[in-house]
Design an enzyme around this catalytic site. Structure first.
Site, PDB file in Angstrom:
ATOM      1  N   LYS A  22     -54.919   0.709  -1.164  1.00 22.33           N
ATOM      2  CA  LYS A  22     -54.712  -0.736  -0.938  1.00 22.33           C
ATOM      3  C   LYS A  22     -54.849  -1.037   0.560  1.00 22.33           C
ATOM      4  O   LYS A  22     -55.520  -1.997   0.950  1.00 22.33           O
ATOM      5  CB  LYS A  22     -53.322  -1.132  -1.410  1.00 22.33           C
ATOM      6  CG  LYS A  22     -52.804  -2.446  -0.859  1.00 22.33           C
ATOM      7  CD  LYS A  22     -51.451  -2.813  -1.377  1.00 22.33           C
ATOM      8  CE  LYS A  22     -50.321  -2.293  -0.567  1.00 22.33           C
ATOM      9  NZ  LYS A  22     -49.987  -3.017   0.659  1.00 22.33           N
ATOM     10  N   ASN A  23     -54.247  -0.185   1.384  1.00 24.93           N
ATOM     11  CA  ASN A  23     -54.188  -0.492   2.826  1.00 24.93           C
ATOM     12  C   ASN A  23     -55.474  -0.153   3.565  1.00 24.93           C
ATOM     13  O   ASN A  23     -55.574  -0.377   4.767  1.00 24.93           O
ATOM     14  CB  ASN A  23     -52.976   0.197   3.458  1.00 24.93           C
ATOM     15  CG  ASN A  23     -51.673  -0.417   2.938  1.00 24.93           C
ATOM     16  OD1 ASN A  23     -51.701  -1.451   2.285  1.00 24.93           O
ATOM     17  ND2 ASN A  23     -50.569   0.251   3.188  1.00 24.93           N
ATOM     18  N   ARG A  94     -48.757 -11.304   3.695  1.00 23.58           N
ATOM     19  CA  ARG A  94     -48.869 -11.226   5.143  1.00 23.58           C
ATOM     20  C   ARG A  94     -50.120 -10.493   5.588  1.00 23.58           C
ATOM     21  O   ARG A  94     -50.640 -10.752   6.659  1.00 23.58           O
ATOM     22  CB  ARG A  94     -47.631 -10.614   5.769  1.00 23.58           C
ATOM     23  CG  ARG A  94     -47.218  -9.275   5.213  1.00 23.58           C
ATOM     24  CD  ARG A  94     -46.179  -8.615   6.092  1.00 23.58           C
ATOM     25  NE  ARG A  94     -46.803  -8.119   7.316  1.00 23.58           N
ATOM     26  CZ  ARG A  94     -46.850  -8.759   8.467  1.00 23.58           C
ATOM     27  NH1 ARG A  94     -46.304  -9.920   8.567  1.00 23.58           N
ATOM     28  NH2 ARG A  94     -47.447  -8.243   9.510  1.00 23.58           N
ATOM     29  N   CYS A 118     -40.558 -10.172   5.775  1.00 25.53           N
ATOM     30  CA  CYS A 118     -40.357  -9.780   4.375  1.00 25.53           C
ATOM     31  C   CYS A 118     -39.073  -8.960   4.338  1.00 25.53           C
ATOM     32  O   CYS A 118     -38.385  -8.797   5.339  1.00 25.53           O
ATOM     33  CB  CYS A 118     -41.558  -8.975   3.878  1.00 25.53           C
ATOM     34  SG  CYS A 118     -41.688  -7.407   4.710  1.00 25.53           S
ATOM     35  N   ARG A 123     -41.624  -8.445  10.891  1.00 26.52           N
ATOM     36  CA  ARG A 123     -43.091  -8.314  10.876  1.00 26.52           C
ATOM     37  C   ARG A 123     -43.768  -9.220  11.915  1.00 26.52           C
ATOM     38  O   ARG A 123     -44.529 -10.126  11.587  1.00 26.52           O
ATOM     39  CB  ARG A 123     -43.644  -8.603   9.482  1.00 26.52           C
ATOM     40  CG  ARG A 123     -42.934  -7.924   8.332  1.00 26.52           C
ATOM     41  CD  ARG A 123     -42.976  -6.414   8.332  1.00 26.52           C
ATOM     42  NE  ARG A 123     -44.284  -5.868   8.084  1.00 26.52           N
ATOM     43  CZ  ARG A 123     -44.790  -5.593   6.878  1.00 26.52           C
ATOM     44  NH1 ARG A 123     -44.090  -5.881   5.812  1.00 26.52           N
ATOM     45  NH2 ARG A 123     -45.993  -5.057   6.744  1.00 26.52           N
ATOM     46  N   PRO A 124     -43.470  -9.054  13.195  1.00 31.46           N
ATOM     47  CA  PRO A 124     -44.081  -9.905  14.227  1.00 31.46           C
ATOM     48  C   PRO A 124     -45.587  -9.693  14.340  1.00 31.46           C
ATOM     49  O   PRO A 124     -46.132  -8.730  13.790  1.00 31.46           O
ATOM     50  CB  PRO A 124     -43.377  -9.457  15.505  1.00 31.46           C
ATOM     51  CG  PRO A 124     -42.955  -8.061  15.232  1.00 31.46           C
ATOM     52  CD  PRO A 124     -42.645  -7.992  13.767  1.00 31.46           C
ATOM     53  N   ILE A 125     -46.265 -10.593  15.044  1.00 33.21           N
ATOM     54  CA  ILE A 125     -47.720 -10.472  15.237  1.00 33.21           C
ATOM     55  C   ILE A 125     -48.079 -10.527  16.730  1.00 33.21           C
ATOM     56  O   ILE A 125     -49.235 -10.741  17.095  1.00 33.21           O
ATOM     57  CB  ILE A 125     -48.466 -11.608  14.501  1.00 33.21           C
ATOM     58  CG1 ILE A 125     -47.893 -12.974  14.923  1.00 33.21           C
ATOM     59  CG2 ILE A 125     -48.411 -11.424  12.998  1.00 33.21           C
ATOM     60  CD1 ILE A 125     -48.777 -14.139  14.608  1.00 33.21           C
ATOM     61  N   ASP A 126     -47.087 -10.307  17.589  1.00 36.04           N
ATOM     62  CA  ASP A 126     -47.321 -10.425  19.041  1.00 36.04           C
ATOM     63  C   ASP A 126     -48.428  -9.505  19.540  1.00 36.04           C
ATOM     64  O   ASP A 126     -49.207  -9.876  20.428  1.00 36.04           O
ATOM     65  CB  ASP A 126     -46.013 -10.164  19.809  1.00 36.04           C
ATOM     66  CG  ASP A 126     -45.418  -8.802  19.482  1.00 36.04           C
ATOM     67  OD1 ASP A 126     -45.238  -8.514  18.278  1.00 36.04           O
ATOM     68  OD2 ASP A 126     -45.181  -8.010  20.400  1.00 36.04           O
ATOM     69  N   LEU A 127     -48.540  -8.312  18.957  1.00 32.98           N
ATOM     70  CA  LEU A 127     -49.567  -7.368  19.442  1.00 32.98           C
ATOM     71  C   LEU A 127     -50.968  -7.810  18.995  1.00 32.98           C
ATOM     72  O   LEU A 127     -51.949  -7.641  19.735  1.00 32.98           O
ATOM     73  CB  LEU A 127     -49.256  -5.953  18.961  1.00 32.98           C
ATOM     74  CG  LEU A 127     -47.937  -5.375  19.499  1.00 32.98           C
ATOM     75  CD1 LEU A 127     -47.653  -4.010  18.888  1.00 32.98           C
ATOM     76  CD2 LEU A 127     -47.949  -5.297  21.024  1.00 32.98           C
ATOM     77  N   ASP A 306     -43.993   4.330   4.375  1.00 27.89           N
ATOM     78  CA  ASP A 306     -44.226   3.877   2.996  1.00 27.89           C
ATOM     79  C   ASP A 306     -43.841   4.915   1.957  1.00 27.89           C
ATOM     80  O   ASP A 306     -43.910   4.640   0.763  1.00 27.89           O
ATOM     81  CB  ASP A 306     -45.709   3.509   2.812  1.00 27.89           C
ATOM     82  CG  ASP A 306     -46.055   2.263   3.593  1.00 27.89           C
ATOM     83  OD1 ASP A 306     -47.256   1.978   3.748  1.00 27.89           O
ATOM     84  OD2 ASP A 306     -45.130   1.586   4.082  1.00 27.89           O
ATOM     85  N   ARG A 398     -48.180  -5.183  -6.519  1.00 27.61           N
ATOM     86  CA  ARG A 398     -48.968  -5.472  -5.309  1.00 27.61           C
ATOM     87  C   ARG A 398     -49.701  -4.225  -4.841  1.00 27.61           C
ATOM     88  O   ARG A 398     -50.781  -4.322  -4.259  1.00 27.61           O
ATOM     89  CB  ARG A 398     -48.047  -5.970  -4.190  1.00 27.61           C
ATOM     90  CG  ARG A 398     -47.473  -7.353  -4.405  1.00 27.61           C
ATOM     91  CD  ARG A 398     -46.699  -7.795  -3.196  1.00 27.61           C
ATOM     92  NE  ARG A 398     -47.452  -7.435  -2.002  1.00 27.61           N
ATOM     93  CZ  ARG A 398     -46.883  -7.083  -0.848  1.00 27.61           C
ATOM     94  NH1 ARG A 398     -45.576  -7.061  -0.736  1.00 27.61           N
ATOM     95  NH2 ARG A 398     -47.622  -6.768   0.204  1.00 27.61           N
TER      96      ARG A 398
END
Ligand code: EPZ
Length: 419
Positions: A22-23, A94, A118, A123-127, A306, A398
């Site tokens: 999936k990933n 996300r 979640c 789960r930040p997105i700063d990077l 995971d 999922r």
């Protein structure tokens, strides 16, 4: 509401085929946005997350066909158009944030609703945004949206404070058509990054060093269509390895090798599990004595976060004290309460869970607090006395295709029903 019901205690036997990762598939589908020629992705399991991302691309004008006979996904983005905001679908998953890099690269503009957190963390997105900014984009974050704009992205040197998988993938995708050279330092080394780079290089990109901590991307003018088979899902494979260990069974896991599974195999060996490699699979023998172990989750090639919930289910049944430290996500112990309801003896101390193995788990109603925690509940149910009723199975769907069918084929007493 759909539930998965497992009746322990059953020995498993037989073979299981592992689906594509999936990933790996999600960033690869996002990367097709960079190309206006047809792309074929083989062996694609129609997971919930995959169908959400396909829906999202269709909203943008992608023509996507899927054959559930051949599991082939055919994507034609020649008529892709810029859509201002694609709220509902981005909020639903996300990982859809992975389309920001490719859309910014192709259209010079992208506006997406900020992905929520979640159960496992904020789960930040700063990077991700740091990378886009260094590539020359203007960033505007307000009213729950993030807007990125750039007439032409230019290569740059980008250091990631944390080897974020998503940020590494988004920056790679934003760089492949940028002007000049981009270097990503402290990049994520997960096998899925290597597979994404492989896919893009087959389309004509120039990416070097993917899978290691420093990745160099030389911008090119255009990408061409290709056909690609994603790597197998190492987390699904690891989940079935734990199934063999927890149920003291022998399971033949097909379609895998031990390259990407090394961190998982090494820790299971420490637990007393035996492995027999053969040409296109691995036989996992979980019948022997088991020993408590210590685990610390880390970015690859460390032990994968995971697999943490699944290992916790196993260690809950192994006599003695085990220590699990979760260093990747700040809140990935929600499954402890569920395992405790089944009789597990686990104490949380900050980022560490102290697991004192018990001789018996008992079945009851439990929740899936995230997709891997849901899988862990099924694993615990395989050996719990009585019936375990696993709720919120949409989480599990999922990332696992027909999980109960795969376990049923191995002899488990498991089924799904509306309750
Ligand atoms: C990917 O998520 C996977 N998802 C996750 O799998 C996996 O758990 C995770 O990588 C770690 O391996 C997909 O690939 C679709 P990260 P991602 O960015 O990219 C911090 C599953 O079960 N961070 O590596 O979101 C963040 O807070 C899912 O299949 C920042 O600080 O993971 C977290 O603590 C769950 N700033 C850490 O990095 C950023 O900009 C790891 O996040 C981005 C991340």
């Amino acid at each position: 509401m759909e539930k998965i019901i497992v009746k322990g205690v059953k020995e498993l036997k037989g073979e299981v085929n592992i689906s594509s990762a999936k990933n790996a598939i999600l960033p690869i589908i996002a990367a097709t946005i960079l190309c206006d020629e047809k792309v074929i992705i083989k062996n694609t399991p129609m997971l919930e997350d995959v169908s959400v991302l396909i829906e999202l691309l269709r909203e943008l004008g992608a023509e996507i066909k899927y054959s559930n006979i051949t599991d082939e996904l055919i994507i034609d983005n020649s008529n892709l158009k810029l859509v201002d905001t694609i709220d509902s679908l981005v909020k639903k998953m996300r990982a859809s944030f992975l389309i920001m890099g490719p859309i910014l690269s192709r259209f010079g503009y992208c506006k997406l609703s900020l992905p929520g957190g979640c159960n496992i963390g904020s789960r930040p997105i700063d990077l991700h945004l740091k990378g886009f900014k260094l590539l020359g984009a203007d960033i505007n974050k307000q009213y729950g949206y993030v807007e990125t704009k750039a007439t032409k992205l230019k290569g740059n040197r980008i250091y990631l404070d944390f080897p974020s998988v998503g940020a590494t993938e988004n920056i790679i995708m934003a760089s492949v058509l940028a002007k000049g050279e981009t270097i990503i330092e402290n990049a994520a080394e997960e096998p899925e990054i290597y597979d994404l780079a492989n896919f893009l290089n087959k389309m004509g990109a120039k990416i070097y060093g993917a899978g290691r901590g420093k990745i160099t991307i030389i911008g090119v003018d255009k990408l061409k269509g290709t056909t690609h088979t994603p790597i197998y899902d190492r987390i699904e494979a690891g989940t079935f390895m734990v199934a063999a260990a927890i149920s003291k069974s022998v399971i033949d896991i097909k379609g895998i090798d031990d390259d990407n599974l090394r961190p998982i195999i090494e820790k299971l060996k420490e637990c007393g599990v035996k492995f027999i490699n053969y040409e296109d699979g691995i036989i996992v023998d979980g019948r022997g004595n088991k020993y408590p172990i210590d685990i610390k989750t880390l970015p690859h090639p460390g032990f994968p976060t995971d697999m943490q919930p699944q290992m916790m289910a196993l260690l809950s049944t192994i006599e003695g004290g085990s220590v699990i430290t979760e260093t990747v996500f700040e809140n990935r112990f929600m499954h402890v309460a569920e395992l405790t309801r089944m009789g597990a003896d686990i104490k949380i101390d900050g980022k560490t869970a102290l697991v004192n193995g018990v001789s018996k788990l008992t079945g009851c109603e439990v929740k899936s607090t995230d997709l891997r925690a849901g899988a862990a509940m099924i694993l615990a149910g395989l050996v719990a006395e009585g019936e375990t009723v696993v709720g919120d199975v949409y989480h599990i769907d999922r990332g696992y295709l027909n999980i109960e069918e795969k376990f049923k084929k191995l002899g488990a007493n498991i089924y799904r029903e509306d309750r």
